[in-house]
Design a protein around this motif. Structure first.
Motif, PDB file in Angstrom:
ATOM      1  N   ALA A 187     -53.938 -68.995  -7.478  1.00 27.26           N
ATOM      2  CA  ALA A 187     -53.768 -67.577  -7.140  1.00 27.26           C
ATOM      3  C   ALA A 187     -54.294 -67.274  -5.743  1.00 27.26           C
ATOM      4  O   ALA A 187     -53.646 -66.564  -4.961  1.00 27.26           O
ATOM      5  N   CYS A 188     -55.444 -67.813  -5.396  1.00 25.83           N
ATOM      6  CA  CYS A 188     -56.035 -67.583  -4.077  1.00 25.83           C
ATOM      7  C   CYS A 188     -55.129 -68.133  -2.980  1.00 25.83           C
ATOM      8  O   CYS A 188     -54.837 -67.454  -1.996  1.00 25.83           O
ATOM      9  N   SER A 189     -54.671 -69.362  -3.151  1.00 26.88           N
ATOM     10  CA  SER A 189     -53.814 -70.002  -2.156  1.00 26.88           C
ATOM     11  C   SER A 189     -52.482 -69.263  -2.002  1.00 26.88           C
ATOM     12  O   SER A 189     -52.018 -69.030  -0.882  1.00 26.88           O
ATOM     13  N   VAL A 190     -51.889 -68.870  -3.120  1.00 31.26           N
ATOM     14  CA  VAL A 190     -50.617 -68.130  -3.087  1.00 31.26           C
ATOM     15  C   VAL A 190     -50.818 -66.776  -2.403  1.00 31.26           C
ATOM     16  O   VAL A 190     -50.015 -66.372  -1.555  1.00 31.26           O
ATOM     17  N   ASN A 191     -51.891 -66.079  -2.758  1.00 31.43           N
ATOM     18  CA  ASN A 191     -52.159 -64.755  -2.172  1.00 31.43           C
ATOM     19  C   ASN A 191     -52.371 -64.824  -0.664  1.00 31.43           C
ATOM     20  O   ASN A 191     -52.056 -63.878   0.053  1.00 31.43           O
ATOM     21  N   LYS A 192     -52.895 -65.948  -0.191  1.00 28.66           N
ATOM     22  CA  LYS A 192     -53.112 -66.127   1.249  1.00 28.66           C
ATOM     23  C   LYS A 192     -51.898 -66.750   1.929  1.00 28.66           C
ATOM     24  O   LYS A 192     -51.923 -67.012   3.129  1.00 28.66           O
ATOM     25  N   ASP A 193     -50.849 -67.025   1.142  1.00 28.71           N
ATOM     26  CA  ASP A 193     -49.609 -67.610   1.636  1.00 28.71           C
ATOM     27  C   ASP A 193     -49.814 -68.999   2.238  1.00 28.71           C
ATOM     28  O   ASP A 193     -49.202 -69.346   3.249  1.00 28.71           O
ATOM     29  N   TYR A 194     -50.692 -69.799   1.598  1.00 26.88           N
ATOM     30  CA  TYR A 194     -50.919 -71.182   2.015  1.00 26.88           C
ATOM     31  C   TYR A 194     -50.171 -72.119   1.077  1.00 26.88           C
ATOM     32  O   TYR A 194     -50.002 -71.828  -0.100  1.00 26.88           O
ATOM     33  N   GLU A 195     -49.749 -73.254   1.605  1.00 23.54           N
ATOM     34  CA  GLU A 195     -49.155 -74.276   0.751  1.00 23.54           C
ATOM     35  C   GLU A 195     -50.216 -74.912  -0.126  1.00 23.54           C
ATOM     36  O   GLU A 195     -49.937 -75.347  -1.239  1.00 23.54           O
ATOM     37  N   ASN A 196     -51.428 -75.007   0.399  1.00 22.01           N
ATOM     38  CA  ASN A 196     -52.549 -75.544  -0.376  1.00 22.01           C
ATOM     39  C   ASN A 196     -53.866 -75.153   0.291  1.00 22.01           C
ATOM     40  O   ASN A 196     -53.871 -74.587   1.392  1.00 22.01           O
ATOM     41  N   CYS A 197     -54.949 -75.452  -0.366  1.00 27.22           N
ATOM     42  CA  CYS A 197     -56.270 -75.058   0.106  1.00 27.22           C
ATOM     43  C   CYS A 197     -56.667 -75.715   1.433  1.00 27.22           C
ATOM     44  O   CYS A 197     -57.533 -75.200   2.138  1.00 27.22           O
ATOM     45  N   GLY A 198     -56.049 -76.823   1.752  1.00 21.76           N
ATOM     46  CA  GLY A 198     -56.356 -77.496   3.012  1.00 21.76           C
ATOM     47  C   GLY A 198     -56.022 -76.653   4.228  1.00 21.76           C
ATOM     48  O   GLY A 198     -56.559 -76.871   5.308  1.00 21.76           O
ATOM     49  N   GLN A 199     -55.157 -75.659   4.078  1.00 25.63           N
ATOM     50  CA  GLN A 199     -54.785 -74.775   5.187  1.00 25.63           C
ATOM     51  C   GLN A 199     -55.780 -73.629   5.387  1.00 25.63           C
ATOM     52  O   GLN A 199     -55.728 -72.940   6.392  1.00 25.63           O
ATOM     53  N   CYS A 200     -56.655 -73.439   4.435  1.00 25.33           N
ATOM     54  CA  CYS A 200     -57.572 -72.302   4.460  1.00 25.33           C
ATOM     55  C   CYS A 200     -58.756 -72.583   5.389  1.00 25.33           C
ATOM     56  O   CYS A 200     -59.353 -73.663   5.334  1.00 25.33           O
ATOM     57  N   PRO A 201     -59.126 -71.611   6.228  1.00 27.70           N
ATOM     58  CA  PRO A 201     -60.283 -71.813   7.095  1.00 27.70           C
ATOM     59  C   PRO A 201     -61.596 -71.921   6.318  1.00 27.70           C
ATOM     60  O   PRO A 201     -62.579 -72.437   6.847  1.00 27.70           O
ATOM     61  N   ASP A 202     -61.603 -71.493   5.054  1.00 28.15           N
ATOM     62  CA  ASP A 202     -62.796 -71.596   4.211  1.00 28.15           C
ATOM     63  C   ASP A 202     -62.849 -72.892   3.404  1.00 28.15           C
ATOM     64  O   ASP A 202     -63.728 -73.064   2.558  1.00 28.15           O
ATOM     65  N   PHE A 203     -61.914 -73.810   3.641  1.00 29.20           N
ATOM     66  CA  PHE A 203     -61.885 -75.082   2.907  1.00 29.20           C
ATOM     67  C   PHE A 203     -63.123 -75.894   3.248  1.00 29.20           C
ATOM     68  O   PHE A 203     -63.468 -76.019   4.407  1.00 29.20           O
ATOM     69  N   SER A 204     -63.821 -76.400   2.323  1.00 28.87           N
ATOM     70  CA  SER A 204     -63.636 -76.337   0.889  1.00 28.87           C
ATOM     71  C   SER A 204     -64.654 -75.369   0.293  1.00 28.87           C
ATOM     72  O   SER A 204     -65.840 -75.569   0.420  1.00 28.87           O
ATOM     73  N   CYS A 205     -64.129 -74.363  -0.347  1.00 27.31           N
ATOM     74  CA  CYS A 205     -64.972 -73.330  -0.943  1.00 27.31           C
ATOM     75  C   CYS A 205     -65.375 -73.726  -2.362  1.00 27.31           C
ATOM     76  O   CYS A 205     -64.936 -74.743  -2.893  1.00 27.31           O
TER      77      CYS A 205
END
Length: 111
Positions: free
Chosen positions: A72-90
């Motif tokens: 849900a978090c990844s989809v809501n941020k429009d990322y393909e996966n958590c690796g794209q998130c600047p907060d990785f790894s939360c």
């Protein structure tokens, strides 16, 4: 590795028994997976619960994947996966990375 299906959390959906049973329409594997996961996770899974085409597909999704906080978090941020998130790894994804060390590598390679 061309069949790799990296989930939002880094798991490889293409190696998941729910995905394999659904994709192959393999009722025996669904039965076996339901029994295995019921014991492993202390749930009461039935063969009809084992129905998933991967968390990044248009569905269907296994019940847990439908309600997954990480997905849900990844989809809501429009990322393909958590690796794209600047907060990785939360904290949300850290327990997956401890469970499957290869997930971190898959996320960093596909980000």
């Amino acid at each position: 590795m061309s069949n790799l299906m990296v989930a939002h959390c880094g798991l490889d959906c293409s190696q998941c028994d729910a995905y394999l049973a659904t994709a192959k329409k393999d009722m025996e594997l669904k039965v076996q997976t339901a029994e295995k996961w019921s014991k492993q996770f202390g749930g009461d899974f039935k063969a009809q619960d084992i129905n998933c085409m991967g968390c990044r597909s248009d569905g269907p999704y296994f019940k847990h994947c439908s309600n997954c906080e990480i997905r849900a978090c990844s989809v809501n941020k429009d990322y393909e996966n958590c690796g794209q998130c600047p907060d990785f790894s939360c904290q949300k994804v850290e327990h997956i990375l401890k469970h499957d060390p290869g997930a971190r590598d898959r996320l960093t390679r596909t980000a």
